[in-house]
Motif scaffolding. Structure first.
Motif, PDB file in Angstrom:
ATOM      1  N   UNK A  29       0.855  -1.195   0.000  1.00  0.00           N
ATOM      2  CA  UNK A  29       0.000   0.000   0.000  1.00  0.00           C
ATOM      3  C   UNK A  29       0.889   1.242   0.000  1.00  0.00           C
ATOM      4  N   UNK A  30       2.098   1.048  -0.530  1.00  0.00           N
ATOM      5  CA  UNK A  30       3.106   2.090  -0.462  1.00  0.00           C
ATOM      6  C   UNK A  30       2.739   3.382  -1.147  1.00  0.00           C
ATOM      7  N   UNK A  31       2.059   3.293  -2.300  1.00  0.00           N
ATOM      8  CA  UNK A  31       1.722   4.506  -3.036  1.00  0.00           C
ATOM      9  C   UNK A  31       0.790   5.383  -2.202  1.00  0.00           C
ATOM     10  N   UNK A  32      -0.156   4.738  -1.496  1.00  0.00           N
ATOM     11  CA  UNK A  32      -1.073   5.484  -0.643  1.00  0.00           C
ATOM     12  C   UNK A  32      -0.333   6.103   0.538  1.00  0.00           C
ATOM     13  N   UNK A  33       0.584   5.313   1.125  1.00  0.00           N
ATOM     14  CA  UNK A  33       1.342   5.789   2.285  1.00  0.00           C
ATOM     15  C   UNK A  33       2.181   7.002   1.916  1.00  0.00           C
ATOM     16  N   UNK A  34       2.901   6.904   0.794  1.00  0.00           N
ATOM     17  CA  UNK A  34       3.782   7.998   0.400  1.00  0.00           C
ATOM     18  C   UNK A  34       2.952   9.214  -0.012  1.00  0.00           C
ATOM     19  N   UNK A  35       1.763   8.988  -0.558  1.00  0.00           N
ATOM     20  CA  UNK A  35       0.888  10.109  -0.904  1.00  0.00           C
ATOM     21  C   UNK A  35       0.448  10.865   0.347  1.00  0.00           C
ATOM     22  N   UNK A  36       0.249  10.142   1.458  1.00  0.00           N
ATOM     23  CA  UNK A  36      -0.065  10.798   2.724  1.00  0.00           C
ATOM     24  C   UNK A  36       1.088  11.706   3.132  1.00  0.00           C
ATOM     25  N   UNK A  37       2.323  11.267   2.887  1.00  0.00           N
ATOM     26  CA  UNK A  37       3.501  12.062   3.246  1.00  0.00           C
ATOM     27  C   UNK A  37       3.515  13.400   2.516  1.00  0.00           C
ATOM     28  N   UNK A  38       2.941  13.440   1.310  1.00  0.00           N
ATOM     29  CA  UNK A  38       2.925  14.687   0.528  1.00  0.00           C
ATOM     30  C   UNK A  38       2.106  15.772   1.212  1.00  0.00           C
ATOM     31  N   UNK A  39       1.165  15.366   2.059  1.00  0.00           N
ATOM     32  CA  UNK A  39       0.304  16.343   2.731  1.00  0.00           C
ATOM     33  C   UNK A  39       0.911  16.828   4.047  1.00  0.00           C
ATOM     34  N   UNK A  40       2.076  16.295   4.434  1.00  0.00           N
ATOM     35  CA  UNK A  40       2.662  16.599   5.737  1.00  0.00           C
ATOM     36  C   UNK A  40       3.527  17.853   5.680  1.00  0.00           C
ATOM     37  N   UNK A  41       3.665  18.508   6.830  1.00  0.00           N
ATOM     38  CA  UNK A  41       4.580  19.638   6.969  1.00  0.00           C
ATOM     39  C   UNK A  41       5.978  19.158   7.338  1.00  0.00           C
ATOM     40  N   UNK A  42       6.054  17.951   7.885  1.00  0.00           N
ATOM     41  CA  UNK A  42       7.333  17.363   8.284  1.00  0.00           C
ATOM     42  C   UNK A  42       7.211  15.848   8.192  1.00  0.00           C
ATOM     43  N   UNK A  43       8.272  15.203   7.702  1.00  0.00           N
ATOM     44  CA  UNK A  43       8.320  13.747   7.654  1.00  0.00           C
ATOM     45  C   UNK A  43       9.302  13.253   8.719  1.00  0.00           C
ATOM     46  N   UNK A  44       8.840  12.323   9.540  1.00  0.00           N
ATOM     47  CA  UNK A  44       9.738  11.612  10.455  1.00  0.00           C
ATOM     48  C   UNK A  44      10.044  10.275   9.812  1.00  0.00           C
ATOM     49  N   UNK A  45      11.273  10.120   9.311  1.00  0.00           N
ATOM     50  CA  UNK A  45      11.652   8.855   8.701  1.00  0.00           C
ATOM     51  C   UNK A  45      12.214   7.947   9.791  1.00  0.00           C
ATOM     52  N   UNK A  46      11.404   6.970  10.198  1.00  0.00           N
ATOM     53  CA  UNK A  46      11.803   6.060  11.265  1.00  0.00           C
ATOM     54  C   UNK A  46      12.707   4.971  10.692  1.00  0.00           C
ATOM     55  N   UNK A  47      13.870   4.804  11.306  1.00  0.00           N
ATOM     56  CA  UNK A  47      14.867   3.852  10.824  1.00  0.00           C
ATOM     57  C   UNK A  47      15.315   2.940  11.959  1.00  0.00           C
ATOM     58  N   UNK A  48      15.516   1.680  11.629  1.00  0.00           N
ATOM     59  CA  UNK A  48      16.135   0.745  12.565  1.00  0.00           C
ATOM     60  C   UNK A  48      17.636   1.039  12.552  1.00  0.00           C
ATOM     61  N   UNK A  49      18.178   1.478  13.677  1.00  0.00           N
ATOM     62  CA  UNK A  49      19.568   1.940  13.696  1.00  0.00           C
ATOM     63  C   UNK A  49      20.565   0.845  13.339  1.00  0.00           C
ATOM     64  N   UNK A  50      20.163  -0.422  13.461  1.00  0.00           N
ATOM     65  CA  UNK A  50      21.089  -1.512  13.117  1.00  0.00           C
ATOM     66  C   UNK A  50      21.209  -1.701  11.611  1.00  0.00           C
ATOM     67  N   UNK A  51      20.255  -1.167  10.845  1.00  0.00           N
ATOM     68  CA  UNK A  51      20.331  -1.230   9.375  1.00  0.00           C
ATOM     69  C   UNK A  51      19.825   0.069   8.763  1.00  0.00           C
ATOM     70  N   UNK A  52      20.152   1.175   9.461  1.00  0.00           N
ATOM     71  CA  UNK A  52      19.613   2.477   9.103  1.00  0.00           C
ATOM     72  C   UNK A  52      20.044   3.005   7.752  1.00  0.00           C
ATOM     73  N   UNK A  53      21.321   2.814   7.373  1.00  0.00           N
ATOM     74  CA  UNK A  53      21.815   3.393   6.125  1.00  0.00           C
ATOM     75  C   UNK A  53      21.123   2.782   4.906  1.00  0.00           C
ATOM     76  N   UNK A  54      20.913   1.467   4.941  1.00  0.00           N
ATOM     77  CA  UNK A  54      20.229   0.784   3.830  1.00  0.00           C
ATOM     78  C   UNK A  54      18.778   1.261   3.748  1.00  0.00           C
ATOM     79  N   UNK A  55      18.099   1.280   4.904  1.00  0.00           N
ATOM     80  CA  UNK A  55      16.702   1.713   4.923  1.00  0.00           C
ATOM     81  C   UNK A  55      16.563   3.165   4.481  1.00  0.00           C
ATOM     82  N   UNK A  56      17.468   4.004   4.939  1.00  0.00           N
ATOM     83  CA  UNK A  56      17.427   5.425   4.581  1.00  0.00           C
ATOM     84  C   UNK A  56      17.543   5.613   3.071  1.00  0.00           C
TER      85      UNK A  56
END
Length: 370
Positions: free
Chosen positions: A129-156
């Motif tokens: 459901x990624x397209x819907x999720x990312x479309x929600x991000x377009x309406x935001x004033x700020x994005x909090x990109x939550x990352x697992x610190x043990x594999x953060x660079x790949x996820x980022x």
């Protein structure tokens, strides 16, 4: 051949093509074709119905923050920690299946926090459901990109690519380019600075790729091909982003220190409630909200008619006295005579000001009507 197949073919050709002076024009055209196809992919079909349960969340409060991340990185936990909303939490993936809103009460402001379902690689092309999720991000004033610190660079890297593909530009400003389509007159191209990354010929070729043959294009910066395409399409969202590295209790102190020093980054541990207060401070800083307190007419600042510091007018950075008037009542600007301001923006207290006076955080204003 479908749109996805065309996109893959162009991406493969771009990967095979060597980057040098001789191939700049060819690569620029390929980027334009790729951007146009991606835009077609994002456009909903004419017979499309609802976007899906839980994704049409009414915007409320003074600002909106969207949580974006892969499954099981702590999005639901952080929502529960920072707001009074309880989102389902579990050790397995895809616990959250819809978009769940919560409200952060901070510095007198109501900040809407959206917990979105975990997205997967290929989300921008419709996987999960990624397209819907990312479309929600377009309406935001700020994005909090939550990352697992043990594999953060790949996820980022993967998340940035998905957001980039859907037209979201993180922590960047729109290129200083003026573009306007016309019905006749051909392409009028003007560059006010020296161009090192594109040429006039390439710019016109890209316009023709979009079937644009009549327009004004004024370039006031030295843009890349991607920035030129962004200006032509005009559907890009430029949003600030905080990279939140969760689960830092599983890392060494040296690694935590390294992550904490990265640009636009915050390290936290939801399980240990570590650094959550600092995260709230950074959210407030990145939203650039301004609190303005109003004062009734009569008496001086310290007398009976003191401002109510429990009821702030919450505005965006750069707000003026006119914005305060609009917030309080739609007719107040027409009845405005002058304002008295106490605070950082005032040269002396009180300072008599007009509608165009810019306000700073925690200013106090008294409005005098005609």
């Amino acid at each position: 051949m479908g749109i996805l197949e065309k996109i893959k073919d162009i991406e493969s050709e771009m990967a095979r093509t060597q980057k040098n002076k001789a191939t700049e024009h060819h690569l620029g055209m390929l980027k334009a074709k790729l951007a146009r196809l991606r835009q077609q992919l994002l456009e909903p079909p004419k017979s499309s119905g609802k976007t899906g349960e839980g994704f049409e969340v009414l915007k409320s409060g003074d600002a909106r923050v969207a949580l974006i991340g892969f499954p099981s990185v702590g999005k639901s936990t952080i929502l529960s920690k920072l707001t009074s909303t309880q989102s389902a939490q579990a050790e397995y993936e895809f616990t959250t299946l819809t978009c769940i809103p919560g409200v952060i009460q901070y510095h007198g402001a109501r900040i809407q926090l959206l917990d979105t379902p975990g997205i997967i690689e290929g989300a921008s092309q419709g996987r999960g459901r990624g397209k819907q999720v990312i479309s929600v991000a377009r309406t935001a004033d700020l994005i909090l990109m939550m990352l697992d610190s043990t594999k953060g660079e790949i996820q980022k890297r993967l998340l940035e690519e998905e957001l980039e593909a859907i037209g979201i530009r993180l922590n960047s400003q729109p290129p200083n380019i003026y573009f306007k389509q016309k019905t006749a007159g051909g392409v009028n191209f003007t560059a006010t600075v020296g161009l090192t990354k594109i040429t006039e010929k390439l710019a016109k070729s890209i316009l023709h790729e979009y079937k644009i043959f009549n327009c004004d294009l004024v370039v006031r910066c030295d843009p890349t091909v991607d920035e030129l395409i962004d200006a032509i399409e005009g559907r890009r969202s430029y949003i600030r982003c905080l990279y939140v590295y969760n689960k830092v209790d599983q890392l060494s102190m040296e690694e935590v220190d390294r992550l904490a020093r990265l640009p636009n980054s915050v390290v936290i541990s939801c399980n240990l409630n570590l650094n959550l207060d600092y995260l709230l401070d950074k959210i407030w800083e990145y939203l650039s909200l301004v609190r303005v307190y109003t004062k009734k007419r009569g008496g001086n600042y310290h007398q009976h008619f003191a401002p109510d510091f429990n009821d702030a007018v919450i505005l965006r950075s750069g707000a003026t006295v006119e914005h305060v008037c609009g917030y309080l009542h739609k007719e107040l600007a027409n009845q405005f005579k002058y304002g008295l301001v106490w605070g950082v923006s005032a040269k002396h207290c009180p300072q008599r000001v007009g509608l165009a006076h810019p306000l700073e955080d925690e200013d106090v204003i008294q409005i005098v009507k005609k």
